[in-house]
Design a protein around this motif. Structure first.
Motif, PDB file in Angstrom:
ATOM      1  N   ASP A 201       0.730  -1.287  -0.106  1.00 32.88           N
ATOM      2  CA  ASP A 201      -0.066   0.016   0.231  1.00 32.88           C
ATOM      3  C   ASP A 201       0.847   1.244   0.015  1.00 32.88           C
ATOM      4  O   ASP A 201       1.873   1.398   0.580  1.00 32.88           O
ATOM      5  CB  ASP A 201      -0.926   0.085   1.267  1.00 32.88           C
ATOM      6  CG  ASP A 201      -2.140  -0.687   1.067  1.00 32.88           C
ATOM      7  OD1 ASP A 201      -2.443  -1.172   0.015  1.00 32.88           O
ATOM      8  OD2 ASP A 201      -2.836  -1.183   2.037  1.00 32.88           O
ATOM      9  N   LYS A 202       0.499   2.176  -0.650  1.00 30.95           N
ATOM     10  CA  LYS A 202       0.891   3.459  -0.486  1.00 30.95           C
ATOM     11  C   LYS A 202      -0.087   4.370   0.179  1.00 30.95           C
ATOM     12  O   LYS A 202      -1.410   4.555  -0.201  1.00 30.95           O
ATOM     13  CB  LYS A 202       1.042   4.356  -2.018  1.00 30.95           C
ATOM     14  CG  LYS A 202       1.805   5.691  -1.758  1.00 30.95           C
ATOM     15  CD  LYS A 202       2.124   6.298  -3.055  1.00 30.95           C
ATOM     16  CE  LYS A 202       3.002   7.497  -2.738  1.00 30.95           C
ATOM     17  NZ  LYS A 202       3.359   8.091  -3.935  1.00 30.95           N
ATOM     18  N   ILE A 203       0.437   5.069   1.332  1.00 30.82           N
ATOM     19  CA  ILE A 203      -0.487   5.689   2.244  1.00 30.82           C
ATOM     20  C   ILE A 203      -0.139   7.212   2.458  1.00 30.82           C
ATOM     21  O   ILE A 203       1.157   7.486   2.466  1.00 30.82           O
ATOM     22  CB  ILE A 203      -0.452   5.299   3.786  1.00 30.82           C
ATOM     23  CG1 ILE A 203      -0.713   3.640   3.679  1.00 30.82           C
ATOM     24  CG2 ILE A 203      -1.240   5.774   4.597  1.00 30.82           C
ATOM     25  CD1 ILE A 203      -0.242   2.732   4.846  1.00 30.82           C
ATOM     26  N   GLU A 204      -1.024   8.259   2.176  1.00 33.07           N
ATOM     27  CA  GLU A 204      -0.690   9.411   2.090  1.00 33.07           C
ATOM     28  C   GLU A 204      -1.656  10.335   3.124  1.00 33.07           C
ATOM     29  O   GLU A 204      -2.808   9.930   3.167  1.00 33.07           O
ATOM     30  CB  GLU A 204      -1.024  10.293   0.849  1.00 33.07           C
ATOM     31  CG  GLU A 204      -0.171   9.533  -0.258  1.00 33.07           C
ATOM     32  CD  GLU A 204      -0.431   9.918  -1.731  1.00 33.07           C
ATOM     33  OE1 GLU A 204      -0.095  11.316  -1.921  1.00 33.07           O
ATOM     34  OE2 GLU A 204      -1.016   9.607  -2.490  1.00 33.07           O
ATOM     35  N   PHE A 205      -1.010  11.062   4.181  1.00 30.72           N
ATOM     36  CA  PHE A 205      -1.820  11.901   4.973  1.00 30.72           C
ATOM     37  C   PHE A 205      -1.401  13.437   4.488  1.00 30.72           C
ATOM     38  O   PHE A 205      -0.412  13.902   4.008  1.00 30.72           O
ATOM     39  CB  PHE A 205      -0.875  11.995   6.466  1.00 30.72           C
ATOM     40  CG  PHE A 205      -0.952  10.455   6.990  1.00 30.72           C
ATOM     41  CD1 PHE A 205      -2.129  10.066   7.707  1.00 30.72           C
ATOM     42  CD2 PHE A 205      -0.159   9.537   6.960  1.00 30.72           C
ATOM     43  CE1 PHE A 205      -2.294   8.988   8.636  1.00 30.72           C
ATOM     44  CE2 PHE A 205      -0.338   8.200   7.511  1.00 30.72           C
ATOM     45  CZ  PHE A 205      -1.242   7.961   8.223  1.00 30.72           C
TER      46      PHE A 205
ATOM     47  N   SER B 270      -5.217  14.845  13.206  1.00 29.89           N
ATOM     48  CA  SER B 270      -3.850  15.921  13.224  1.00 29.89           C
ATOM     49  C   SER B 270      -3.590  16.332  11.833  1.00 29.89           C
ATOM     50  O   SER B 270      -3.922  16.192  10.745  1.00 29.89           O
ATOM     51  CB  SER B 270      -2.916  14.888  13.596  1.00 29.89           C
ATOM     52  OG  SER B 270      -2.049  14.158  12.700  1.00 29.89           O
ATOM     53  N   ASP B 271      -2.651  17.234  11.927  1.00 30.76           N
ATOM     54  CA  ASP B 271      -2.196  18.143  10.389  1.00 30.76           C
ATOM     55  C   ASP B 271      -0.942  17.423  10.180  1.00 30.76           C
ATOM     56  O   ASP B 271      -0.339  17.828   9.274  1.00 30.76           O
ATOM     57  CB  ASP B 271      -1.927  19.634  10.948  1.00 30.76           C
ATOM     58  CG  ASP B 271      -0.882  19.793  12.130  1.00 30.76           C
ATOM     59  OD1 ASP B 271      -0.249  18.603  12.719  1.00 30.76           O
ATOM     60  OD2 ASP B 271      -0.492  21.027  12.467  1.00 30.76           O
ATOM     61  N   PHE B 272      -0.610  16.129  10.424  1.00 27.80           N
ATOM     62  CA  PHE B 272       0.436  15.437   9.983  1.00 27.80           C
ATOM     63  C   PHE B 272       0.493  15.210   8.373  1.00 27.80           C
ATOM     64  O   PHE B 272      -0.812  14.853   7.655  1.00 27.80           O
ATOM     65  CB  PHE B 272       0.589  14.086  10.616  1.00 27.80           C
ATOM     66  CG  PHE B 272       1.900  13.154   9.896  1.00 27.80           C
ATOM     67  CD1 PHE B 272       2.838  13.112  10.763  1.00 27.80           C
ATOM     68  CD2 PHE B 272       1.459  12.385   8.790  1.00 27.80           C
ATOM     69  CE1 PHE B 272       4.170  12.575  10.101  1.00 27.80           C
ATOM     70  CE2 PHE B 272       2.542  11.648   8.567  1.00 27.80           C
ATOM     71  CZ  PHE B 272       3.878  11.660   9.153  1.00 27.80           C
ATOM     72  N   GLU B 273       1.596  15.580   7.725  1.00 29.82           N
ATOM     73  CA  GLU B 273       1.439  15.512   6.400  1.00 29.82           C
ATOM     74  C   GLU B 273       2.489  14.436   5.980  1.00 29.82           C
ATOM     75  O   GLU B 273       3.896  14.707   6.380  1.00 29.82           O
ATOM     76  CB  GLU B 273       1.742  16.815   5.813  1.00 29.82           C
ATOM     77  CG  GLU B 273       1.563  16.830   4.185  1.00 29.82           C
ATOM     78  CD  GLU B 273       1.534  18.184   3.679  1.00 29.82           C
ATOM     79  OE1 GLU B 273       1.502  18.381   2.254  1.00 29.82           O
ATOM     80  OE2 GLU B 273       1.494  19.300   4.308  1.00 29.82           O
ATOM     81  N   GLY B 274       2.543  13.484   5.124  1.00 33.49           N
ATOM     82  CA  GLY B 274       3.608  12.587   4.665  1.00 33.49           C
ATOM     83  C   GLY B 274       3.134  11.614   4.307  1.00 33.49           C
ATOM     84  O   GLY B 274       1.678  11.150   4.104  1.00 33.49           O
TER      85      GLY B 274
ATOM     86  N   ASP C 101      -6.405   5.550  16.711  1.00 29.59           N
ATOM     87  CA  ASP C 101      -7.803   6.016  16.348  1.00 29.59           C
ATOM     88  C   ASP C 101      -7.790   7.522  16.732  1.00 29.59           C
ATOM     89  O   ASP C 101      -8.571   8.505  16.252  1.00 29.59           O
ATOM     90  CB  ASP C 101      -9.040   5.356  16.926  1.00 29.59           C
ATOM     91  CG  ASP C 101      -8.867   4.124  16.025  1.00 29.59           C
ATOM     92  OD1 ASP C 101      -8.590   3.606  15.122  1.00 29.59           O
ATOM     93  OD2 ASP C 101     -10.047   3.309  16.448  1.00 29.59           O
ATOM     94  N   ASN C 102      -7.020   7.883  17.719  1.00 26.72           N
ATOM     95  CA  ASN C 102      -6.951   9.265  18.327  1.00 26.72           C
ATOM     96  C   ASN C 102      -5.867   9.935  17.482  1.00 26.72           C
ATOM     97  O   ASN C 102      -4.648  10.058  18.156  1.00 26.72           O
ATOM     98  CB  ASN C 102      -6.779   9.289  19.851  1.00 26.72           C
ATOM     99  CG  ASN C 102      -6.619  10.796  20.503  1.00 26.72           C
ATOM    100  OD1 ASN C 102      -6.785  11.638  19.698  1.00 26.72           O
ATOM    101  ND2 ASN C 102      -6.314  10.768  21.819  1.00 26.72           N
ATOM    102  N   ARG C 103      -5.931  10.364  16.175  1.00 22.85           N
ATOM    103  CA  ARG C 103      -4.643  10.628  15.601  1.00 22.85           C
ATOM    104  C   ARG C 103      -4.031  11.731  16.135  1.00 22.85           C
ATOM    105  O   ARG C 103      -2.789  12.098  16.065  1.00 22.85           O
ATOM    106  CB  ARG C 103      -5.037  10.911  13.970  1.00 22.85           C
ATOM    107  CG  ARG C 103      -5.729   9.954  13.178  1.00 22.85           C
ATOM    108  CD  ARG C 103      -4.523   8.813  12.857  1.00 22.85           C
ATOM    109  NE  ARG C 103      -4.992   7.601  12.525  1.00 22.85           N
ATOM    110  CZ  ARG C 103      -5.554   7.326  11.286  1.00 22.85           C
ATOM    111  NH1 ARG C 103      -5.787   8.115  10.683  1.00 22.85           N
ATOM    112  NH2 ARG C 103      -6.137   6.069  11.487  1.00 22.85           N
TER     113      ARG C 103
END
Length: 194
Positions: free
Chosen positions: A111-115, A137-141, A155-157
Motif C-alpha cells: 500500500d501507498k499511504i498519504e496523510f 492531526s495536521d500530519f503530512e507525509g 484512532d486518536n490521531r
C-alpha cells in the motif's frame, strides 16, 4: 397354574435382592473428586483461553474513543499473520520502542499511504473512510508499506505516537501477536471492537 408359579418366583426374587449399602468415600477419594472437578471446570478452560487468547492493556489514550485509556482488551492470537486486514485492531510488538502496542491497521503490504495535513488519509490514491477516528492531526507525509509488513495508527490521531512518527514505521508480520476482539474492562466500555 403357571401364572401362580411365575408370580411366586417374581415375589421371591424381589424379596431376595439385597440393597447394597452406600460406601462412604474416604477423605482422599473426596479430595480427588474435587480436584478432578476443579481441573475440568477451571484449569482446562484457562488453558484453552491461554492457548487461543490473551489480554492486552492500553496504557495511553492513543486509541480513544474506540478503546479508553487503561482498558483491558481480550485478544485472539493470530497464527496466520497474512489474515490481518485493513481496519483490524491489532496487538503487535514494536522492536524499535521495545513495547507491545495496540493500534489499528491502515496499511497492508504494497500500500501507498498519504496523510494530506488536514486529517484525511489516502490509500493507493483513494480517500480512505475512517469513521472510528476520534481526533485528527495536521500530519503530512506518505509511506509505502514493504512486503510482509503493516502500517499501524491510533484512532486518536491527534494524540497518538504511532507509525507516522517512528524511525521505522513498518511492522513485520512476525511481530504481530493478535487481533483485539472486545473490551473487557472498564465495564462502561464492555463490548465488541469494530
Amino acid at each position: 397354574m403357571e401364572e401362580k408359579i411365575l408370580e411366586a418366583e417374581v415375589s421371591e426374587l424381589s424379596e431376595e435382592v439385597p440393597v447394597p449399602a452406600k460406601k462412604k468415600k474416604t477423605f482422599k477419594e473426596e479430595l480427588l473428586d474435587w480436584g478432578k472437578t476443579l481441573v475440568f471446570y477451571c484449569a482446562l478452560p484457562l488453558l484453552i483461553f491461554q492457548t487461543f487468547f490473551f489480554m492486552a492493556s492500553v496504557p495511553t489514550g492513543s486509541m480513544e474513543a474506540t478503546i479508553p485509556t487503561g482498558a483491558q482488551v481480550v485478544t485472539i492470537r493470530t497464527f496466520n499473520k497474512e489474515n490481518v486486514k485493513r481496519g483490524n485492531i491489532v496487538v503487535f510488538e514494536s522492536e524499535e520502542l521495545g513495547v507491545v502496542l495496540i493500534k489499528r491497521c491502515i496499511g497492508l503490504p504494497g500500500d501507498k499511504i498519504e496523510f494530506d495535513g488536514t486529517g484525511r488519509v489516502y490509500i493507493n490514491g483513494q480517500l480512505y473512510d475512517e469513521p472510528y477516528v476520534w481526533s485528527y492531526s495536521d500530519f503530512e507525509g506518505s509511506f509505502e508499506v514493504p512486503e510482509d509488513c503493516y502500517f499501524f495508527a491510533g484512532d486518536n490521531r491527534g494524540g497518538s505516537l504511532d507509525a507516522r512518527y517512528w524511525e521505522n514505521p513498518y511492522i513485520h508480520k512476525d511481530f504481530v501477536k493478535g487481533k483485539g476482539i472486545f473490551v473487557l474492562f472498564p465495564f462502561s466500555s464492555f463490548g465488541i471492537l469494530e
